[in-house]
Write an enzyme that holds these catalytic residues in place. Structure first.
Site, PDB file in Angstrom:
ATOM      1  N   ARG A 247       0.789  -1.225  -0.006  1.00  0.00           N
ATOM      2  CA  ARG A 247      -0.046   0.045   0.168  1.00  0.00           C
ATOM      3  C   ARG A 247       0.547   1.137   0.177  1.00  0.00           C
ATOM      4  NH1 ARG A 247      -3.848  -2.782  -1.492  1.00  0.00           N
ATOM      5  NH2 ARG A 247      -5.014  -3.557  -0.653  1.00  0.00           N
ATOM      6  N   GLU A 276      -3.922   7.091  -4.854  1.00  0.00           N
ATOM      7  CA  GLU A 276      -4.184   6.731  -5.951  1.00  0.00           C
ATOM      8  C   GLU A 276      -5.892   6.992  -6.172  1.00  0.00           C
ATOM      9  OE1 GLU A 276      -3.686   2.140  -6.008  1.00  0.00           O
ATOM     10  OE2 GLU A 276      -2.235   2.445  -4.686  1.00  0.00           O
ATOM     11  N   HIS A 294      -1.137  -0.192  -9.856  1.00  0.00           N
ATOM     12  CA  HIS A 294      -2.068  -1.189  -8.974  1.00  0.00           C
ATOM     13  C   HIS A 294      -1.840  -2.670  -9.823  1.00  0.00           C
ATOM     14  CE1 HIS A 294      -3.834  -1.629  -4.482  1.00  0.00           C
ATOM     15  NE2 HIS A 294      -3.925  -2.096  -5.289  1.00  0.00           N
TER      16      HIS A 294
HETATM   17  C1  8YV Z   1      -6.760  -6.100  -5.653  1.00  0.00           C
HETATM   18  C2  8YV Z   1      -5.225  -5.272  -3.655  1.00  0.00           C
HETATM   19  O1  8YV Z   1      -7.033  -5.496  -6.482  1.00  0.00           O
HETATM   20  O2  8YV Z   1      -6.111  -7.303  -2.870  1.00  0.00           O
HETATM   21  C3  8YV Z   1      -5.519  -6.121  -2.605  1.00  0.00           C
HETATM   22  O3  8YV Z   1      -5.472  -6.260  -1.820  1.00  0.00           O
HETATM   23  O4  8YV Z   1      -4.129  -4.817  -3.548  1.00  0.00           O
HETATM   24  C4  8YV Z   1      -5.510  -5.667  -4.732  1.00  0.00           C
HETATM   25  O5  8YV Z   1      -4.530  -6.701  -5.507  1.00  0.00           O
HETATM   26  C5  8YV Z   1      -7.272  -5.031  -4.900  1.00  0.00           C
HETATM   27  O6  8YV Z   1      -7.307  -5.037  -3.709  1.00  0.00           O
HETATM   28  C6  8YV Z   1      -9.398  -4.989  -5.235  1.00  0.00           C
HETATM   29  O7  8YV Z   1      -9.561  -4.616  -3.679  1.00  0.00           O
END
Ligand code: 8YV
Length: 330
Positions: A247, A276, A294
């Protein structure tokens, strides 16, 4: 789009466009409201959704904060997140209101680890710089000193947060003959540590000052927000490269950009950002950073499996079972 069905079917509201097969199965099983236009819901729309639904399916782009949870109707019993990270959901506020939260761990591990490795290779080997020069028509031919980078073999990789994804990166790094180091709140069991030939550092600062590469793989919590602040980033050696597929908010982005600009850190590979989809303009100016939108889990396989997990969590829950991927407050 709304499919009205049998009244016993739970009312499920999905906030973003999901893979077609997942949406079709949801329409078969639930009284589902899909977001085919894929337009993110604003706060008012989210509050309306939680007031009406039995189950809401959010993603990382929805802030399910205490205010949204306060607007939840009596019917809302489950927040079935499409994604592993739940930092955008106030899990404690949900729990207080008797609302369960689930996520989709395990099925995006290998793809996210692959993307971290891609960044780990792209930055020191200057892949995107090369691509840019070639596409601009500026390549005048091979020379012995053109676009020299650094090898990763034999270098030290420090992984911050050695959960599923951190461990998957460690396995890959070991195959590339890197020396794996890690920092985690709880040390790994001895057998896993020795399988990965990983060196544990209780003190993050101590680890940072010794690494050639650092990969951020911890969840975002109150404790890890700006874990890599300016002071910590300054612990890195000037030739170090930092990779973040977790993150954006874990790194102080402004400080990172400043330190790269003055040559205090060699480079960065970032798949996630603090605001983002806004990107800090200072980062965009730097050649020795690779910036991706992302996309760690963006494979057909992972996104389908994430959707399957959402379906299973909802179905188990509405059938009165414990959903397999229940998340508790951190
Ligand atoms: C997802 C991610 O695409 O799963 C996660 O925590 O960071 C990503 O890979 C995204 O969060 C989907 O909500």
């Amino acid at each position: 789009m709304s499919q009205t069905g049998n009244r016993q079917r739970p009312k499920v509201i999905v906030t973003r466009k999901l893979p077609d097969n997942i949406e079709t199965r949801m329409a078969e099983l639930f009284d589902v409201t899909l977001n085919l236009a894929d337009k993110p819901l604003d706060k008012v729309a989210l509050q309306k959704a939680v007031a009406e639904a039995d189950v809401i399916v959010p993603t990382v782009t929805d802030s399910i904060d205490a205010e949204v949870i306060a607007a939840a109707g009596k019917k809302l019993k489950l927040i079935a997140n499409f994604g592993a990270g739940v930092n955008h959901i106030d899990v404690a506020a949900a729990q207080e209101k008797g609302i369960a939260v689930t996520n989709t761990p395990g099925v995006l591990t290998e793809d996210t680890a692959d993307l971290a490795m891609a960044l780990l290779l792209s930055v020191p080997r200057r892949l995107f710089e090369g691509e840019k020069i070639l596409r601009a028509g500026d390549w005048t031919g091979w020379t012995p000193t053109f676009l020299m980078g650094h090898r990763i073999q034999g270098k030290r990789l420090g992984i911050i947060g050695m959960g599923r994804i951190g461990t998957a990166i460690a396995r890959r790094a070991k195959a590339f003959n890197m020396a794996v180091h890690y920092h985690k709140r709880k040390r790994l069991p001895a057998d896993i540590e020795s399988e990965l030939e990983a060196t544990y550092w209780d003190d993050l600062d101590e680890m940072l000052s010794r690494m050639d590469f650092v990969s951020v793989n911890c969840p975002l919590t109150e404790d890890t927000h700006h874990l890599m602040d300016r002071a910590r980033l300054k612990k890195l050696q000037p030739h170090a490269v930092i990779i973040n597929t977790a993150r954006g908010e874990i790194i102080d982005e402004e400080a990172l950009a400043d330190l790269i600009e003055v040559g205090r850190i060699a480079g960065a590979g970032l798949d996630v950002f603090e605001q983002e989809p806004e990107i800090n303009p200072k980062l965009l100016e730097l050649d020795n950073v690779v910036l991706l939108p992302h996309m760690g889990s963006a494979t057909y396989e992972a996104r389908m499996a994430m959707g399957e997990k959402v379906l299973i969590n909802i179905r188990a829950f509405v059938d009165g079972h414990r959903p397999p991927d229940r998340v508790l407050p951190y």
